[in-house]
Each structure stands twice: as C-alpha cells, then as structure tokens.
Motif scaffolding. Structure first.
Motif, mmCIF file in Angstrom:
data_model
loop_
_atom_site.group_PDB
_atom_site.id
_atom_site.type_symbol
_atom_site.label_atom_id
_atom_site.label_comp_id
_atom_site.label_asym_id
_atom_site.label_seq_id
_atom_site.Cartn_x
_atom_site.Cartn_y
_atom_site.Cartn_z
ATOM 1 N N LYS B 139 13.241 6.120 30.483
ATOM 2 C CA LYS B 139 14.044 5.177 31.259
ATOM 3 C C LYS B 139 14.374 5.756 32.625
ATOM 4 O O LYS B 139 14.455 6.972 32.785
ATOM 5 C CB LYS B 139 15.345 4.857 30.506
ATOM 6 C CG LYS B 139 15.101 4.088 29.227
ATOM 7 C CD LYS B 139 16.387 3.592 28.612
ATOM 8 C CE LYS B 139 16.119 2.750 27.382
ATOM 9 N NZ LYS B 139 15.349 1.526 27.677
ATOM 10 N N MET B 168 23.248 13.249 26.370
ATOM 11 C CA MET B 168 22.096 12.374 26.601
ATOM 12 C C MET B 168 21.017 13.167 27.343
ATOM 13 O O MET B 168 21.294 14.174 27.981
ATOM 14 C CB MET B 168 22.524 11.157 27.434
ATOM 15 C CG MET B 168 23.516 10.244 26.713
ATOM 16 S SD MET B 168 24.229 8.961 27.829
ATOM 17 C CE MET B 168 22.805 7.893 28.115
ATOM 18 N N LYS B 169 19.767 12.732 27.223
ATOM 19 C CA LYS B 169 18.682 13.375 27.964
ATOM 20 C C LYS B 169 18.618 12.781 29.359
ATOM 21 O O LYS B 169 18.384 11.564 29.500
ATOM 22 C CB LYS B 169 17.346 13.143 27.256
ATOM 23 C CG LYS B 169 17.250 13.753 25.875
ATOM 24 C CD LYS B 169 15.885 13.430 25.261
ATOM 25 C CE LYS B 169 15.857 13.787 23.781
ATOM 26 N NZ LYS B 169 14.659 13.197 23.116
ATOM 27 N N SER B 170 18.801 13.612 30.344
ATOM 28 C CA SER B 170 18.851 13.106 31.717
ATOM 29 C C SER B 170 18.320 14.152 32.691
ATOM 30 O O SER B 170 18.558 15.346 32.515
ATOM 31 C CB SER B 170 20.306 12.760 32.067
ATOM 32 O OG SER B 170 20.449 12.569 33.465
ATOM 33 N N ASP B 209 10.372 11.158 27.128
ATOM 34 C CA ASP B 209 10.873 10.630 25.853
ATOM 35 C C ASP B 209 11.488 9.244 26.074
ATOM 36 O O ASP B 209 12.085 8.982 27.121
ATOM 37 C CB ASP B 209 11.971 11.555 25.289
ATOM 38 C CG ASP B 209 11.427 12.932 24.942
ATOM 39 O OD1 ASP B 209 10.188 13.073 24.845
ATOM 40 O OD2 ASP B 209 12.244 13.862 24.805
ATOM 41 N N ASP B 210 11.392 8.397 25.061
ATOM 42 C CA ASP B 210 11.896 7.029 25.207
ATOM 43 C C ASP B 210 13.387 7.002 25.531
ATOM 44 O O ASP B 210 13.870 6.083 26.185
ATOM 45 C CB ASP B 210 11.640 6.234 23.923
ATOM 46 C CG ASP B 210 10.160 5.883 23.777
ATOM 47 O OD1 ASP B 210 9.442 5.912 24.802
ATOM 48 O OD2 ASP B 210 9.725 5.599 22.647
ATOM 49 N N ASP B 211 14.125 8.003 25.062
ATOM 50 C CA ASP B 211 15.574 8.012 25.303
ATOM 51 C C ASP B 211 15.957 8.963 26.447
ATOM 52 O O ASP B 211 17.120 9.344 26.582
ATOM 53 C CB ASP B 211 16.336 8.380 24.021
ATOM 54 C CG ASP B 211 15.919 9.747 23.481
ATOM 55 O OD1 ASP B 211 14.873 10.283 23.934
ATOM 56 O OD2 ASP B 211 16.634 10.279 22.607
ATOM 57 N N HIS B 212 14.991 9.337 27.274
ATOM 58 C CA HIS B 212 15.281 10.199 28.433
ATOM 59 C C HIS B 212 15.496 9.343 29.677
ATOM 60 O O HIS B 212 14.778 8.371 29.909
ATOM 61 C CB HIS B 212 14.113 11.158 28.666
ATOM 62 C CG HIS B 212 14.302 12.014 29.900
ATOM 63 N ND1 HIS B 212 13.959 11.570 31.167
ATOM 64 C CD2 HIS B 212 14.811 13.263 30.048
ATOM 65 C CE1 HIS B 212 14.254 12.526 32.041
ATOM 66 N NE2 HIS B 212 14.769 13.561 31.397
ATOM 67 N N TRP B 213 16.493 9.708 30.457
ATOM 68 C CA TRP B 213 16.746 9.017 31.721
ATOM 69 C C TRP B 213 16.356 9.889 32.913
ATOM 70 O O TRP B 213 16.818 11.024 33.028
ATOM 71 C CB TRP B 213 18.237 8.684 31.866
ATOM 72 C CG TRP B 213 18.647 7.466 31.101
ATOM 73 C CD1 TRP B 213 19.140 7.419 29.831
ATOM 74 C CD2 TRP B 213 18.602 6.109 31.571
ATOM 75 N NE1 TRP B 213 19.403 6.119 29.470
ATOM 76 C CE2 TRP B 213 19.086 5.294 30.516
ATOM 77 C CE3 TRP B 213 18.199 5.502 32.765
ATOM 78 C CZ2 TRP B 213 19.185 3.901 30.624
ATOM 79 C CZ3 TRP B 213 18.290 4.120 32.879
ATOM 80 C CH2 TRP B 213 18.771 3.335 31.814
ATOM 81 N N ALA B 331 23.935 3.442 28.930
ATOM 82 C CA ALA B 331 23.719 3.788 27.519
ATOM 83 C C ALA B 331 23.598 2.535 26.658
ATOM 84 O O ALA B 331 22.925 2.541 25.622
ATOM 85 C CB ALA B 331 24.863 4.665 27.015
#
Lengths: 333, 333
Positions: B139, B168-170, B209-213, B331
């Motif tokens: 993302k 969170m992954k950022s 990753d799908d949940d990485h920003w 989020a």
C-alpha cells in the motif's frame, strides 16, 4: 539553433519508414531541404535531388541532418566516413539519435578541429530557468492527447501551416526531437530536468505580438502514467489560450501500457481544461483532431460527425481534411 | 544509499534555522545522529554531543553529513579543512548543497585517494527506468498540497513514525534532498530527467508485503505552475492507495507566484483524486493535514473543525495533534 538549409542524410535506410524524420522535414519545411544524400543500398527516397557533399555545399546547405534511424543503435563505420567528410567540408551535423554524435570521439575531434557544431537534439543546449508563471503577451495553442503518438505534432504543424498561408502570425514551437530537426529550433522536453520543465516551455514561448500564435507541440498525455508529468509541465509552462483535443479511435489500450484503457475525449476535456485554467483562466477547448489513418473514409467521416455532435466542437482529421476548421476556430477567439 | 549513522556537520551556521537539515535528521532519525560537529562561531546547537572526528569515528559514525546551508553558495576554506580531514579519517561525505562536493577538485581527489564516497543528494545516483504502470503489491500513501512547502514531508514523516510505533509495516520514501539525508536513501525527484520521473517513483516504491505502507514524500503541487509536472509524476508513478490533502491556511498566494491564489481543499481533492485513479482506481482521499504554525491554538482548532465538517475527513495538524487520526484512517482501509 541549427543552421538551415539542410542536406538530408538518408544513409543506408532499409526502407522509407526508417527515414521518417527526413520525410517530416521535407513535408513541413521543404525550404529547409536542399537535397538528399543516399548511400549504396539505401531503400528510402524522398524524391529530392541526390547530392554529393560538394554539390549540396554549392547549393547553400549548412547542416547535414541525420534523417534516418540507425540500425542496432550504433553509428556505423560507413556513416562515419560521410559524417567526417561533411564536417571537413564545413557542414554542421544534427541528429536525434539515442547514440549521440558528441559521444563519438572521432566526430567530436574533427568537429573541434574544424570548428563545426554537433547538434544532438535529444540533449538540451540551454540552461532553462524555473518557471515564473507570469502572463505573457501573444496567443498560444497546445494540442493535448488521450494518449501518446495520436497526432499532436502533425496537428500543430498543420495548424501552423494554414495560419501562415492565411497571413496570420504563427510559429510552430517544437518540444521533441523530430520537431526540432524540422524547424531547427526548440526544446527537447523529455530530456529536461524535472525542476526546469515548465520553465523551458516558458523560454520556448516568450512574449510576442498580441496577434501572434505560438503553436506548441504537445507531448505525452495526462492519462499516460509514464509521461503525464511532461504533459502537465507543457500545460502550465505553455499557458495555452486554446487547447485542441487529439485522439486515435482504434487504439485498444494506452501506448505501451496494456492494462490502461484510453480515456474518452470528454474525460480529456474535463481534466485538461481546469488544469490549463490554473495558468490561463481564459483558456478554451476549441476543436478536436482525430487521427483516422486506421479507418476507412466512411468510418472516419461518421466517427468525426459523432464526435462533433457530442462535443459541439469542430472535429477534423488534419491529414484528410486539412486544419482550416481548427484555424477558423482559433482565429475567432 | 548513504551509510549511517552520521556525524552532523553544523559548520559555522549563523543560527539554528541554517541547520534545519541537521535538525530534521535529529528529530526524525535520532538513531542516525551520533553527534554534532561545530566550528568556532557556530550559532546552531542541536543538543547533541559535540564530537571531534576521532570521537565520532569511535562512536560508530560512518558519514559526515553537511546539515547546514553554506553562506554565499561556496564551500569555504574553513569547511574544506574539516571535510578533507573527515575523508582522511574514513568518513564518507553527504550533502544537499547546490554547490556539489564532487565539483570541488580537492574533495574529489581526496575522496578518490581514500576510497570514500561523496554523496551529493541533489544528483541522481541511479539510471531510472521509464515507468511501466504495472500495479504493485503493498500500500502507498502520498500527501498532495494546495501549494509547495505546506507540510507534506512533515506529514509523511509523522504518519510513518506513528505507524512504526504501532508495529505497522511502514517505510518513509524520500523524494527530496532533506528527506534523503534524513533516511539515507531516496530519489531526488526534482533533478530527474523528465522522461524518467514517474519511473524513478516506481523504482522507489517497489512491490512489497500486502500490509506494508510506503509513505511517499510529496513534492510541489498540481496548482503550482513551476513544479506541477513533478507532482503529476509522483501521483502516477506512486500509484497511491491513499491521498492526504495538505494546506497552509494563512498563505496569501502560491509560493513564489504573487499572481496565483491558492486553490481550495475541495479543488485539490477534485483535481488530484481523478488523476490518481488513472494509475490506481481504488485510490481514496483519507484525511487532511493543516499546517497551523502561523495561527493561534484557538484559530487552528476552529479552522480544522470547519475543514473536517466541510470535507467529512479527519483533519489534523500533525505538529500540534500528532498523526494518529490520519493513521487510523489509513489502517481502516
């Protein structure tokens, strides 16, 4: 600025298509083309007089223009002989090849020794300013496309030609390598550093007579994700008074982007006009230019009638119909 | 990529403001800042340990970062002594000055002899590709502004910080020189050649990753005619899933353009979102970031309440309020 007129170097072009830059010069600025230079095996012929370097020099040619794509991305030994001779006989060289003239040590050395210029029109020759956004005098037209390569340059050259035939004041302003070689001047916008893009367009289209038109060559498309930034800089740096929408109706997807559909002409209008009005609140969309080369005459005419009805704007294919109706609309502003 | 951690060179900075790059590094990446190096007469102090080159080396510092603007646009003799010593003691150098380190023959020679790197973060170090527009996993968020310098970088750094605190992954993705010096990596977008702008942003924000920003640093504004092309390339190259609108309410006109009024936040939203959806049809505007530094607390709060009501979006000043509500909105996507 490239010294005109030219001798057009066709080299050993495999076919006519490989010489399309030379063809563009001959079509749009015939006065710039003194003759053509063909090597053995050349498969292209512009119908110009075949000339030796000597003969072209005697006929007034100042610059040998490489009007052909090179095979394999290298400037061959055979080409080199001609290019070196040309420098020695007093010609400048001009080229839009990826393989730069200036990067060839032998050409660079001979050019230096003879005091001749090497013009690589892919490379900016000027340090452009950052755009200041000040309103300039004179009028400006820009063609914006639903996609890349839909006929924006052709449209601009055709409009410029009609304007000049009518005695209007008009200058075609080149922003790409072919346009620069055709006219001998311009900005290679896709090679300009990001911060200076809009400034280079301001530089290209300075203050002018109130009744003078700059006909600015478009680039890219606001809807083409690879090049939209270049288009945006043209719209804001160019401060157009008039936009012409350009479209090629048979294209299945955006050029080079199989997952991207073309926008409608309405979407193009509704996106480009508000952005243009940031720099020029009086900007208007005045016409539509359709590239119908892949349509029959009947298909083309019926398609253009439909567009004209939908958008309420004069709609032509400048190649089939000429650009007169577009110029009528511009002259009426 | 610049080797971290850093020794921050403040030189003879006349005041704290002149050291704002160093301040940014200390504020946002304190782990990157081992200490500060101040020369006699230095008017800036980050509150870090003053260190000699030796001491900083012993503490693990890898790069001496010029965290100060130079006076008169030249790298002075006094600075040179320190910079040369640093190279000799095994530091790389990094700088965002207009006056490039690599253009100084003495620095270039010592760097070569010692095998150290000179990082001029105004100059791209990579040959970027042309953008291909392919959808990437992971993302992405981008802050877009009504004008330049309205707090887009600050907003992105604040969002990134909150995300990481929450586990969170950022990744903050720098697109300007200050951001690059803060993180040690990024794309100096304003110095990239036009054709490669969007491609450089794709390169900066690859599959993840799908949940990485990726929290992408914004540049310019679609409404700033000098730099709008850069912004456009960020929007299309970045393929943002989420836009945050940034605004500074007290500004009388666009930065450096006295004849240009700022657009409304609504105009920004209605211009940026459809353009972003060309590259990412799922893009949403998720929040508003207001830079209220020139307003009283009461003014600021009442202004932000008004915006929140008008736009129906969480509206904060990340400096006053933190970026939590923006991260909540991201989020929830």
């Amino acid at each position: 600025m490239i010294q005109t007129p030219y001798l057009l170097f066709l080299g050993d072009a495999p076919d006519q298509l490989a010489a399309k830059v030379a063809q563009g010069i001959k079509d749009w600025r015939p006065d710039n083309a003194v003759g053509q230079f063909r090597m053995p095996g050349c498969g292209a012929d512009l119908g110009l007089t075949d000339m030796t370097l000597d003969a072209a020099k005697a006929a007034g040619a100042k610059t040998l223009v490489v009007g052909v794509a090179n095979r394999g991305g290298v400037i061959s030994k055979e080409w080199k002989k001609v290019l070196v001779n040309a420098l020695e006989e007093g010609f400048d060289l001009a080229s839009g090849l990826h393989n730069l003239l200036a990067d060839e040590p032998d050409l660079a050395a001979v050019a230096k020794a003879t005091g001749r210029a090497l013009h690589d029109v892919r490379v900016p020759e000027v340090e452009y300013p950052i755009a200041n956004g000040k309103r300039r005098s004179g009028k400006r037209m820009l063609a914006v496309g639903t996609d890349c390569s839909v006929g924006k340059m052709y449209t601009a050259l055709a409009v410029d030609e009609v304007m000049r035939k009518r005695g209007m004041k008009s200058t075609f302003r080149a922003t790409g390598q072919t346009g620069i070689l055709i006219t001998g001047d311009g900005v290679p916008l896709d090679a300009v550093v990001a911060d200076f893009m809009a400034g280079s367009v301001e530089y290209l289209t300075p203050d002018n007579d109130d009744d003078h038109w700059d006909i600015i060559e478009g680039q890219g498309s606001l809807f083409h994700v690879s090049y939209s930034g270049v288009t945006m800089a043209l719209i804001h740096g160019g401060q157009p008074d008039a936009l012409i929408l350009s479209h090629e109706p048979t294209r299945a997807h955006m050029r080079g982007l199989p997952d991207y559909a073309l926008p409608s002409l309405e979407a193009l209008r509704d996106t480009a006009l508000p952005l243009a009005r940031v720099a020029n609140p009086n900007c208007q969309v005045v016409g539509v230019s359709i590239n119908t080369q892949h349509m029959s005459e009947d298909e083309a005419m019926s398609y253009m009638e439909g567009v004209e009805k939908r958008l309420g704007l004069p709609t032509v294919d400048p190649f089939r119909n000429g650009a007169d109706r577009l110029v009528d609309a511009l002259a009426a502003m």
